[in-house]
Motif scaffolding. Structure first.
Motif, PDB file in Angstrom:
ATOM      1  N   ASN A   1      28.578   4.777  43.963  1.00 54.63           N
ATOM      2  CA  ASN A   1      29.081   3.707  44.822  1.00 54.63           C
ATOM      3  C   ASN A   1      28.972   4.186  46.263  1.00 54.63           C
ATOM      4  O   ASN A   1      29.618   5.167  46.644  1.00 54.63           O
ATOM      5  N   ASN A   2      28.144   3.505  47.069  1.00 55.61           N
ATOM      6  CA  ASN A   2      27.912   3.976  48.435  1.00 55.61           C
ATOM      7  C   ASN A   2      29.040   3.640  49.405  1.00 55.61           C
ATOM      8  O   ASN A   2      28.943   3.927  50.597  1.00 55.61           O
ATOM      9  N   SER A   3      30.118   3.037  48.923  1.00 58.83           N
ATOM     10  CA  SER A   3      31.253   2.738  49.791  1.00 58.83           C
ATOM     11  C   SER A   3      32.439   3.673  49.556  1.00 58.83           C
ATOM     12  O   SER A   3      33.524   3.451  50.082  1.00 58.83           O
ATOM     13  N   LEU A   4      32.228   4.722  48.760  1.00 54.91           N
ATOM     14  CA  LEU A   4      33.311   5.665  48.488  1.00 54.91           C
ATOM     15  C   LEU A   4      33.679   6.462  49.737  1.00 54.91           C
ATOM     16  O   LEU A   4      32.825   6.751  50.577  1.00 54.91           O
ATOM     17  N   GLU A   5      34.953   6.833  49.848  1.00 57.83           N
ATOM     18  CA  GLU A   5      35.421   7.694  50.917  1.00 57.83           C
ATOM     19  C   GLU A   5      36.014   8.966  50.323  1.00 57.83           C
ATOM     20  O   GLU A   5      36.476   8.971  49.178  1.00 57.83           O
ATOM     21  N   PRO A   6      36.001  10.079  51.080  1.00 56.93           N
ATOM     22  CA  PRO A   6      36.562  11.334  50.563  1.00 56.93           C
ATOM     23  C   PRO A   6      38.035  11.190  50.212  1.00 56.93           C
ATOM     24  O   PRO A   6      38.762  10.392  50.791  1.00 56.93           O
ATOM     25  N   ARG A   7      38.451  11.998  49.249  1.00 57.95           N
ATOM     26  CA  ARG A   7      39.849  11.980  48.828  1.00 57.95           C
ATOM     27  C   ARG A   7      40.704  12.825  49.771  1.00 57.95           C
ATOM     28  O   ARG A   7      40.343  13.954  50.113  1.00 57.95           O
ATOM     29  N   ILE A   8      41.834  12.269  50.206  1.00 56.28           N
ATOM     30  CA  ILE A   8      42.788  12.969  51.064  1.00 56.28           C
ATOM     31  C   ILE A   8      44.041  13.263  50.240  1.00 56.28           C
ATOM     32  O   ILE A   8      44.583  12.376  49.586  1.00 56.28           O
ATOM     33  N   THR A   9      44.485  14.518  50.278  1.00 54.35           N
ATOM     34  CA  THR A   9      45.651  14.940  49.497  1.00 54.35           C
ATOM     35  C   THR A   9      46.713  15.523  50.412  1.00 54.35           C
ATOM     36  O   THR A   9      46.434  16.392  51.243  1.00 54.35           O
ATOM     37  N   ASN A  10      47.941  15.041  50.264  1.00 54.44           N
ATOM     38  CA  ASN A  10      49.108  15.613  50.934  1.00 54.44           C
ATOM     39  C   ASN A  10      49.893  16.414  49.899  1.00 54.44           C
ATOM     40  O   ASN A  10      50.268  15.887  48.850  1.00 54.44           O
ATOM     41  N   HIS A  11      50.126  17.686  50.211  1.00 54.50           N
ATOM     42  CA  HIS A  11      50.683  18.624  49.232  1.00 54.50           C
ATOM     43  C   HIS A  11      51.948  19.274  49.806  1.00 54.50           C
ATOM     44  O   HIS A  11      51.900  19.937  50.845  1.00 54.50           O
ATOM     45  N   LEU A  12      53.066  19.092  49.131  1.00 54.08           N
ATOM     46  CA  LEU A  12      54.335  19.719  49.476  1.00 54.08           C
ATOM     47  C   LEU A  12      54.713  20.679  48.351  1.00 54.08           C
ATOM     48  O   LEU A  12      54.645  20.305  47.176  1.00 54.08           O
ATOM     49  N   PHE A  13      55.113  21.903  48.678  1.00 50.93           N
ATOM     50  CA  PHE A  13      55.352  22.896  47.630  1.00 50.93           C
ATOM     51  C   PHE A  13      56.548  23.782  47.958  1.00 50.93           C
ATOM     52  O   PHE A  13      56.904  24.005  49.111  1.00 50.93           O
TER      53      PHE A  13
ATOM     54  N   TYR B   1      58.695  33.908  44.329  1.00 51.39           N
ATOM     55  CA  TYR B   1      58.138  35.111  43.726  1.00 51.39           C
ATOM     56  C   TYR B   1      59.284  36.080  43.500  1.00 51.39           C
ATOM     57  O   TYR B   1      59.940  36.528  44.451  1.00 51.39           O
ATOM     58  N   LEU B   2      59.557  36.392  42.240  1.00 57.85           N
ATOM     59  CA  LEU B   2      60.653  37.270  41.856  1.00 57.85           C
ATOM     60  C   LEU B   2      60.079  38.398  41.021  1.00 57.85           C
ATOM     61  O   LEU B   2      59.989  38.317  39.791  1.00 57.85           O
ATOM     62  N   LYS B   3      59.589  39.422  41.724  1.00 57.11           N
ATOM     63  CA  LYS B   3      58.874  40.533  41.106  1.00 57.11           C
ATOM     64  C   LYS B   3      57.689  39.996  40.302  1.00 57.11           C
ATOM     65  O   LYS B   3      56.777  39.445  40.870  1.00 57.11           O
ATOM     66  N   SER B   4      57.716  40.098  38.995  1.00 57.07           N
ATOM     67  CA  SER B   4      56.535  39.674  38.223  1.00 57.07           C
ATOM     68  C   SER B   4      56.564  38.195  37.858  1.00 57.07           C
ATOM     69  O   SER B   4      55.682  37.713  37.162  1.00 57.07           O
ATOM     70  N   HIS B   5      57.573  37.456  38.314  1.00 55.81           N
ATOM     71  CA  HIS B   5      57.677  36.025  38.023  1.00 55.81           C
ATOM     72  C   HIS B   5      57.168  35.221  39.217  1.00 55.81           C
ATOM     73  O   HIS B   5      57.578  35.474  40.356  1.00 55.81           O
ATOM     74  N   VAL B   6      56.310  34.249  38.956  1.00 57.35           N
ATOM     75  CA  VAL B   6      55.850  33.325  39.990  1.00 57.35           C
ATOM     76  C   VAL B   6      56.161  31.916  39.510  1.00 57.35           C
ATOM     77  O   VAL B   6      55.678  31.486  38.452  1.00 57.35           O
ATOM     78  N   PHE B   7      56.974  31.200  40.283  1.00 54.96           N
ATOM     79  CA  PHE B   7      57.404  29.864  39.893  1.00 54.96           C
ATOM     80  C   PHE B   7      57.231  28.936  41.084  1.00 54.96           C
ATOM     81  O   PHE B   7      57.618  29.262  42.201  1.00 54.96           O
ATOM     82  N   SER B   8      56.615  27.763  40.865  1.00 56.48           N
ATOM     83  CA  SER B   8      56.405  26.846  41.978  1.00 56.48           C
ATOM     84  C   SER B   8      56.618  25.398  41.530  1.00 56.48           C
ATOM     85  O   SER B   8      56.358  25.041  40.370  1.00 56.48           O
ATOM     86  N   ILE B   9      57.108  24.594  42.470  1.00 59.45           N
ATOM     87  CA  ILE B   9      57.272  23.149  42.290  1.00 59.45           C
ATOM     88  C   ILE B   9      56.381  22.474  43.324  1.00 59.45           C
ATOM     89  O   ILE B   9      56.449  22.790  44.519  1.00 59.45           O
ATOM     90  N   ASN B  10      55.535  21.554  42.885  1.00 58.57           N
ATOM     91  CA  ASN B  10      54.540  20.949  43.756  1.00 58.57           C
ATOM     92  C   ASN B  10      54.593  19.431  43.665  1.00 58.57           C
ATOM     93  O   ASN B  10      54.798  18.860  42.581  1.00 58.57           O
ATOM     94  N   TYR B  11      54.351  18.795  44.800  1.00 64.93           N
ATOM     95  CA  TYR B  11      54.213  17.337  44.826  1.00 64.93           C
ATOM     96  C   TYR B  11      52.943  17.012  45.604  1.00 64.93           C
ATOM     97  O   TYR B  11      52.749  17.467  46.733  1.00 64.93           O
ATOM     98  N   LYS B  12      52.049  16.216  44.988  1.00 59.63           N
ATOM     99  CA  LYS B  12      50.793  15.830  45.619  1.00 59.63           C
ATOM    100  C   LYS B  12      50.641  14.317  45.602  1.00 59.63           C
ATOM    101  O   LYS B  12      50.911  13.670  44.591  1.00 59.63           O
ATOM    102  N   LEU B  13      50.174  13.802  46.730  1.00 62.98           N
ATOM    103  CA  LEU B  13      49.840  12.389  46.844  1.00 62.98           C
ATOM    104  C   LEU B  13      48.364  12.300  47.205  1.00 62.98           C
ATOM    105  O   LEU B  13      47.943  12.746  48.273  1.00 62.98           O
TER     106      LEU B  13
END
Length: 774
Positions: free
Chosen positions: A558-570, A574-586
């Motif tokens: 489709n020649n009318s496509l536009e690039p995807r824009i992503t807003n990312h909040l995270f 990091y607790l020694k060997s533990h890595v934990f994350s909460i992410n929100y993407k639009l």
């Protein structure tokens, strides 16, 4: 009076001259790069046969004041808890700065031995993985090590970082203009004991574009050489009533790294011959009470050749350069037969056969020169000039012939072809640590790339793209708190044309980012941040020519496509060997495929919509269950919402999760690896991908002083891995399934040649790129 005046002037000038005759030494830990205080440098001058001593301060710096430069000297360094370090003869000049990295007694830099059961740690503001000493280190490759590293997983032959596929791999901080596949090919045969560590960045700075979700930086040793060869064969366990021979695949690799003078050379060669058989089932409904059931058997054969050469050279203490180049050629052919059964109200109406032929030929030639100049050795202010020239050739040809009583009906054939040559040019100017003080650090640069697609073999689709951007990033260091921020401005222009129909687009976007990181204790911290990213479409997405994937299966761009824009909040802990994350993407301009029209609903057309929302949680943990058992666990859970008023989606909400569990058992010269990757049913806007359990087991044995390694791998040893998906749209229902499992068995023999002497020269050189370029 006049004599006294002249004598005073002479004395002042002579004192200034003596004061200017200094050499500064910087001393750091070879593994952590921390400054080493209270170390003694014993300096022996070969010019005047005198001995001198200086001591480092709390910043790891020492100044030697003398006269009569240049001088030839030999330095011996002693520090508590560190190995004694002695240099070769060095020619030093006035006002030079020499950097040394010495080895702690609990570490051996050539073998990276750490007195800690954990391999994942937080050091110098970076999450770092340090390989443990293992009998297989001389022959096991970096890519074979990857699945055992927390945060990295491999499913169905593809690598993921934090469950994301769009990550960047750097080797000694170099390679941001190369694809992940290109970097993996370089690491495919590089032995584990040739690297120091692997660094991870979850939220890259503003300089990195096109939706880069993470960075893996492999830091290699500068004082080792090696030559390793690998040969392997794979047999696929395929059962088709004894009518088909099992597919056999072969590969051969040869890698060598060595030093000549002040130049480092790395040479690699890959040869692969791949065979695969697939048996599939496809059910299509595109009219009321009208079904088409397809059973197909296809054979795929592919051949790949890949030579690689890299040279880096140090012209002086400040100026160094690297040039890498490679060529890859791949020829692939897929042949098969399909049986179609038409049903009306679940009653067979008619049947017909097709003869399928899909061919592709791709070539890649890449040359990447890089120039590095250190403007200020004290502040590590560095100027990078990066460039890349890529010449790509692609030819894809698909042909589906309709058969009836073994006669070819030519007017019912489905045929499509894509053929083009593509030129890509990258050019970057990057200033790192332009300002580098105790509190503030600033980097900036500009990047440009140009792409032009030229049609071949009678094709008409053309595509041209230019991207220019400027960025600035900063880091503010406060007690127990670090604030990083940046902004990238991108100017995107692209034009596509097919059959004299043109489409142009000019876009300007701003991509801000910031992260606040707070220390919570030793190797404990929390980060809160925001990023805005772009995912640019490939040229294929704009091609309005129908590309057939099967007799009643095709896609169109489709020649009318536009690039995807992503807003990312995270939010990440990091607790020694533990890595934990909460992410929100639009995601805005999220691309999906929908039926072309009611006449051809089986031709899928790309469109975009707003808004695709994701809330997801990641958890990674590496732990040592026992002295012989190490485990790597990754859990990823996604809560998706697909909203659009103008489109009727099959699913508006979905919960999906993946679990990666990789285990390594080591005893004497044996190593056993078991990997399990579970994907839950994955719902999308237009259907779902059904659950699958990927599994593999590998047994390795080292012998002959660890220079030989036999590696036996069984993919899908449980015999349960089958890919299945469902598309459920208003005009089309399609159910696809793999009938055969993905079971295969591989045996690989690796040999590390005994030559390749380890050396210790140039450990003090300042052109060593041991830090990632944030």
């Amino acid at each position: 009076m006049k004599k006294k005046y002249l004598f005073t002037i002479f004395l002042i000038l002579f004192t200034c001259y003596l004061k200017a005759q200094t050499v500064e030494f910087v001393l750091k830990d070879s593994l952590t790069a921390y400054a080493i205080a209270n170390a003694t440098l014993h300096i022996k001058s070969l010019h005047d046969k005198k001995d001198y001593q200086v001591q480092t301060d709390n910043a790891g710096r020492a100044v030697w004041r003398t006269q009569g430069f240049p001088k030839e000297i030999v330095i011996k360094i002693t520090a508590a808890s560190y190995k004694i370090f002695k240099t070769d003869t060095i020619l030093v000049k006035a006002d030079e700065t020499l950097s040394f990295a010495i080895v702690k007694l609990s570490q051996r830099i050539d073998e990276v031995v750490i007195n800690d059961p954990r391999t994942l740690r937080y050091s110098q503001g970076k999450l770092t993985y340090i390989p443990k000493k293992n009998v297989l280190d001389q022959t096991q490759s970096i890519t074979e090590l990857f699945p055992a590293i927390p945060g990295i997983s491999k499913r169905n032959g593809k690598y993921y970082f934090r469950n994301e596929s769009n990550f960047l791999i750097l080797i000694d901080g170099v390679g941001e203009n190369r694809s992940k596949e290109e970097q993996l090919a370089i690491l495919e045969n590089m032995p584990v004991n040739s690297i120091i560590k692997i660094e991870f960045i979850d939220q890259p700075s503003a300089r990195y574009g096109n939706n880069i979700t993470g960075i893996i930086n492999v830091i290699t040793k500068k004082n080792t050489s090696y030559t390793v060869s690998k040969f392997g064969g794979t047999v696929q366990n395929f059962s088709n009533d004894g009518n088909t021979d099992p597919p056999l695949s072969f590969n051969g690799n040869l890698d060598s790294k060595f030093r000549v003078g002040s130049s480092n050379f790395q040479i690699a060669l890959r040869l692969n011959h791949t065979e695969q058989l697939d048996k599939k089932y496809n059910n299509v409904i595109y009219q009321p009470n009208r079904d088409i059931q397809q059973n197909s058997l296809s054979t795929t054969k592919a051949f790949t050749i890949y030579p690689y050469l890299s040279i880096d050279h140090s012209f002086s203490k400040r100026l160094s350069a690297q040039v890498s180049t490679y060529f890859s050629f791949n020829k692939r052919k897929e042949t098969g037969n399909s049986i179609y059964n038409y049903l009306s109200n679940n009653i067979s109406d008619s049947t017909f056969n097709t003869k399928d032929l899909n061919k592709s030929t791709t070539s890649r030639y890449i040359v990447s020169p890089q120039l590095k100049y250190i403007l200020d050795t004290l502040r590590n202010t560095t100027l990078y000039l990066n460039s890349t020239l890529a010449l790509l050739g692609d030819d894809y040809e698909n042909n589906y012939q309709l058969l009836k009583r073994n006669d070819i009906i030519n007017n019912d054939n489905l045929y499509s072809r894509l053929s083009s040559n593509t030129k890509i040019i990258y050019f970057d100017i990057i200033g790192e640590n332009i300002l580098n003080g105790k509190i503030l650090n600033v980097s900036a640069g500009t990047k440009f790339n140009f792409l032009k697609n030229i049609p071949q073999n009678g094709q008409s689709f053309q595509y041209e793209e230019s991207v220019g951007n400027v960025f600035i990033s900063s880091e503010i260091k406060l007690p127990k708190t670090k604030i990083t921020s940046g902004i990238r401005t991108e100017f995107l222009n692209f034009e596509n044309q097919i059959d004299n129909v043109k489409s142009k687009e000019n876009l300007t976007n701003f991509f801000p980012s910031f992260t606040i990181q707070r220390e919570l204790g030793l190797e404990k911290n929390v980060s809160l941040g925001y990023q805005r990213n772009i995912l640019r479409m490939s040229s294929m997405a704009y091609n309005t020519q129908i590309i057939y994937r099967g007799y009643l299966n095709g896609t169109v761009g489709n020649n009318s496509l536009e690039p995807r824009i992503t807003n990312h909040l995270f939010l990440q802990f990091y607790l020694k060997s533990h890595v934990f994350s909460i992410n929100y993407k639009l995601h805005n301009n999220h691309r999906i495929f929908v039926p072309l029209d009611s006449i051809q609903p089986y031709i899928m057309r790309a469109i975009t919509y707003n808004h695709f929302k994701q809330l997801y949680v990641n958890y990674n943990k590496d732990f040592q269950v026992s002295k012989f058992w190490n485990s790597n666990l990754g859990i990823y859970c996604y809560f998706n919402r697909m909203d659009n008023n103008s489109l009727s989606f099959r699913y508006n909400k979905a919960v999906n999760y993946q679990i990666d569990w990789y285990n390594t058992f080591t005893m004497a010269s044996y190593n056993l690896e078991i990997g399990l990757n579970y994907n839950s049913p994955y719902k999308t806007e237009s259907g779902m991908i059904k659950e699958v359990l990927y599994n593999n087991i590998t047994l390795s044995k080292a012998f002959k002083q660890n220079t030989w390694n036999v590696r036996i791998t069984a993919n899908d040893f449980l015999g349960v891995s089958k890919d299945r998906s469902v598309i459920d749209l208003p005009l089309l229902y399609r159910s696809e399934g793999q009938l055969n499992n993905q079971q295969s068995f591989t045996i690989q023999l690796s040999y590390r040649f005994p030559f390749g002497k380890k050396t210790s020269h140039n450990q003090y050189k300042s052109d060593i790129k041991d830090e990632i370029r944030n």
